[in-house]
Design an enzyme around this catalytic site. Structure first.
Site, PDB file in Angstrom:
ATOM      1  N   ARG A 141       0.802  -1.250   0.076  1.00  0.00           N
ATOM      2  CA  ARG A 141      -0.097  -0.049   0.055  1.00  0.00           C
ATOM      3  C   ARG A 141       0.816   1.287   0.135  1.00  0.00           C
ATOM      4  NH1 ARG A 141      -1.553   1.557   4.652  1.00  0.00           N
ATOM      5  NH2 ARG A 141      -2.088  -0.404   5.525  1.00  0.00           N
ATOM      6  N   ASP A 167      -6.664  19.207 -14.469  1.00  0.00           N
ATOM      7  CA  ASP A 167      -7.025  17.787 -14.811  1.00  0.00           C
ATOM      8  C   ASP A 167      -6.372  17.717 -16.615  1.00  0.00           C
ATOM      9  OD1 ASP A 167      -8.061  15.564 -16.228  1.00  0.00           O
ATOM     10  OD2 ASP A 167      -9.761  15.588 -14.472  1.00  0.00           O
TER      11      ASP A 167
HETATM   12  C1  LIG Z   1     -11.379  14.595 -17.415  1.00  0.00           C
HETATM   13  C2  LIG Z   1     -11.728  13.468 -16.355  1.00  0.00           C
HETATM   14  N1  LIG Z   1     -11.140  13.429 -15.200  1.00  0.00           N
HETATM   15  C3  LIG Z   1     -11.039  12.445 -14.394  1.00  0.00           C
HETATM   16  C4  LIG Z   1     -11.897  11.272 -14.703  1.00  0.00           C
HETATM   17  C5  LIG Z   1     -12.176  10.472 -13.522  1.00  0.00           C
HETATM   18  O1  LIG Z   1     -11.124   9.216 -13.618  1.00  0.00           O
HETATM   19  P1  LIG Z   1     -11.374   7.624 -13.567  1.00  0.00           P
HETATM   20  O2  LIG Z   1     -12.461   7.367 -14.213  1.00  0.00           O
HETATM   21  O3  LIG Z   1     -10.148   6.913 -13.771  1.00  0.00           O
HETATM   22  O4  LIG Z   1     -11.724   7.546 -12.013  1.00  0.00           O
HETATM   23  C6  LIG Z   1     -12.468  11.210 -15.801  1.00  0.00           C
HETATM   24  C7  LIG Z   1     -13.369   9.879 -16.284  1.00  0.00           C
HETATM   25  O5  LIG Z   1     -13.923   9.915 -17.304  1.00  0.00           O
HETATM   26  C8  LIG Z   1     -12.146  12.274 -16.768  1.00  0.00           C
HETATM   27  O6  LIG Z   1     -12.875  12.158 -17.904  1.00  0.00           O
END
Ligand SMILES: Cc1ncc(COP(=O)(O)O)c(C=O)c1O
Length: 378
Positions: A49, A174
Site C-alpha cells: 500500500r 486535469d
Molecule cells: C477529465 C476526467 N477526469 C477524471 C476522470 C475520472 O477518472 P477515473 O474514471 O479513472 O476515476 C475522468 C473519467 O472519465 C475524466 O474524463
C-alpha cells in the site's frame, strides 16, 4: 542529458531489472517484503500500500512525461482527485471548479466534499476574469480541465496559474484529455497535474487508474502520506498495464489527432450536424489559446445535431464507434453525455446539451470511421 518525450515514455523508471536483465519492469505481485533486519527494509519497500516497485516505475514515468519532479499513481482518477482534495483542503476552504467539469469531478465536489464542509463556486474557466470574480478569501484551489469533458472548452493555463498564485491558491489541471504528449501544464505554471490514466495514458481500455504529478516536495510528501493513510492505490498489474500503454503514448496521440481532425472536417460538412466542437477548428472560441499551449488538439470530437432524438439515434446506429463511456483507447467510442457520462450533472448548472454526441476517435483506418458516421447519421 535530457531526452525527448518518446524516449522518456519508453525508458523513464524502466531500466532493465538489475537482477535478471528483464527489459520490461516485472509485475511485483507481492503485498509485503522481507526485511534485512528490524527497521531495515530493502530499498525502502515494506508494504505494497505504501510502495510497490511496479507502481514506483509507473510513478517515475508519469513524472517524467509531465516534466515534473514527483508522480503518484492511484486506483482511479477519482481516487487521485479525492486524495489531492483531502490533502490540500480543510473544512471551510473554498475551491473554484469549471462550469463543464467531468461529471464525476462535479459529483465529488457537490455530493461528497461539500458535505464535509468544502465550499465551491462554478466559473467559466475559459474566461480568466470570471475565474477571478469567483475566487475569494479562503480559495485554496482553482481546478481546471482543458480541454473540458465533453464540451472541449479551453482554459488559459498560464493566465489561471498567475491568478491562482496572486490569490495564494494552487492551480490544479486535469490533463486527461490532452495527455502529457499534447500539453504540459506544470511548464505553464500549474502546481498539480491530475490524470485519469484510464484514458490516453493507459490507452487500451483495459485498466482503470489515476495519477498526480507535482514539483513541490512538501506537497508530494503530504499527498503521499494521505495516499498511504487512505489507501486508494491500484495493484501492481494495473500499474504494469498503464506503463505498457504509456510507452506508445506519443505515436498513438499523433494518430488520434490525425483521425480526429478528419472526423471534425467530415462532421463540419454534414447537413445533419449543427455544430462541431473541436479545439483544432479555427472557429472554436478557444482555438488560439489551445494552439499556444497544446502541441495538437486531441482525439475527442463532440457535436450537436440540434435534435436530442437524433443524437441518441446516432449513438445507437454507429457500429464501429462502440457505444460506451470512457475515452482515450485505441478503439473509437461514441456516447450521449446527457444520459451517460454526465447524467450526474443533470439539473445542475453543469448540465450538458441534450443534442450533444461525444466521440473518442480511435486509431482505426480513418475512412472506416467516416463511413460508420455517415451510416449513423443517415
Ligand atoms: C477529465 C476526467 N477526469 C477524471 C476522470 C475520472 O477518472 P477515473 O474514471 O479513472 O476515476 C475522468 C473519467 O472519465 C475524466 O474524463
Amino acid at each position: 542529458m535530457t531526452y525527448g518525450f518518446d524516449t522518456l515514455a519508453i525508458h523513464a523508471g524502466q531500466d532493465p531489472d538489475p537482477r535478471t536483465g528483464a527489459v520490461v519492469p516485472p509485475i511485483y505481485q507481492t503485498s509485503t517484503y522481507a526485511q534485512d533486519a528490524v527497521g531495515e527494509p530493502r530499498l525502502g519497500y515494506e508494504y505494497s500500500r505504501t510502495d510497490n516497485p511496479t507502481r514506483s516505475a509507473l510513478q517515475e514515468c508519469l513524472a517524467a512525461l509531465e516534466g515534473g519532479r514527483r508522480g503518484l499513481a492511484f486506483a482511479s482518477g477519482m481516487a487521485a482527485e479525492d486524495a489531492l482534495l483531502r490533502t490540500v483542503c480543510r473544512p471551510g476552504d473554498h475551491v473554484v471548479i469549471p462550469n463543464d467539469a467531468y461529471g464525476g469531478t462535479f459529483r465529488l465536489f457537490a455530493k461528497i466534499a461539500q458535505n464535509w464542509g468544502l465550499h465551491f463556486d462554478i466559473a467559466d474557466l475559459s474566461d480568466v476574469d470570471d475565474a477571478r470574480a469567483k475566487t475569494r478569501e479562503g480559495t485554496r484551489i482553482i481546478w481546471v480541465e482543458t480541454p473540458t469533458n465533453p464540451l472541449l472548452n479551453i482554459a488559459d493555463i498560464a493566465g489561471l496559474a498567475q491568478l491562482a498564485h496572486d490569490r495564494g491558491a494552487l492551480l490544479v489541471v486535469d490533463n486527461t484529455f490532452a495527455s502529457p504528449y499534447l500539453q504540459q501544464p506544470l511548464a505553464l505554471g500549474a502546481d498539480v497535474v491530475v490524470h485519469s490514466t484510464t484514458k490516453y495514458l493507459g490507452g487500451h481500455s483495459d485498466v482503470v487508474g489515476g495519477g498526480l504529478i507535482m514539483n513541490d516536495e512538501q506537497l508530494y510528501a503530504d499527498v503521499k502520506f494521505h495516499q498511504n493513510g487512505m489507501g486508494a492505490v491500484g495493484g501492481p498489474f494495473d500499474a504494469w498495464l498503464t506503463l505498457r500503454g504509456a510507452r506508445t503514448l506519443g505515436v498513438r496521440m499523433d494518430r488520434h489527432c490525425d483521425n480526429a481532425e478528419k472526423v471534425a472536417a467530415f462532421l463540419l460538412r454534414h447537413p445533419k450536424v449543427r455544430r462541431v466542437l473541436y479545439p483544432g477548428l479555427p472557429e472554436h472560441p478557444g482555438h488560439d489559446v489551445a494552439a499556444k499551449q497544446m502541441r495538437r488538439f486531441g482525439g475527442v470530437v463532440s457535436f450537436q445535431t440540434g435534435d436530442p432524438a437524433l443524437a441518441v439515434q446516432v449513438c445507437n446506429r454507429a457500429k464501429l464507434f462502440i457505444l460506451g463511456e470512457s475515452l482515450g483507447g485505441v478503439e473509437s467510442l461514441i456516447e450521449h453525455p446527457g444520459t451517460m457520462t454526465h447524467a450526474s450533472v443533470s439539473g445542475s448548472p453543469l448540465e450538458v446539451p441534450a443534442d450533444l454526441v461525444r466521440l473518442s476517435v480511435g486509431i482505426e483506418t480513418v475512412d472506416d470511421l467516416l463511413a460508420d458516421l455517415e451510416h449513423a447519421l443517415a
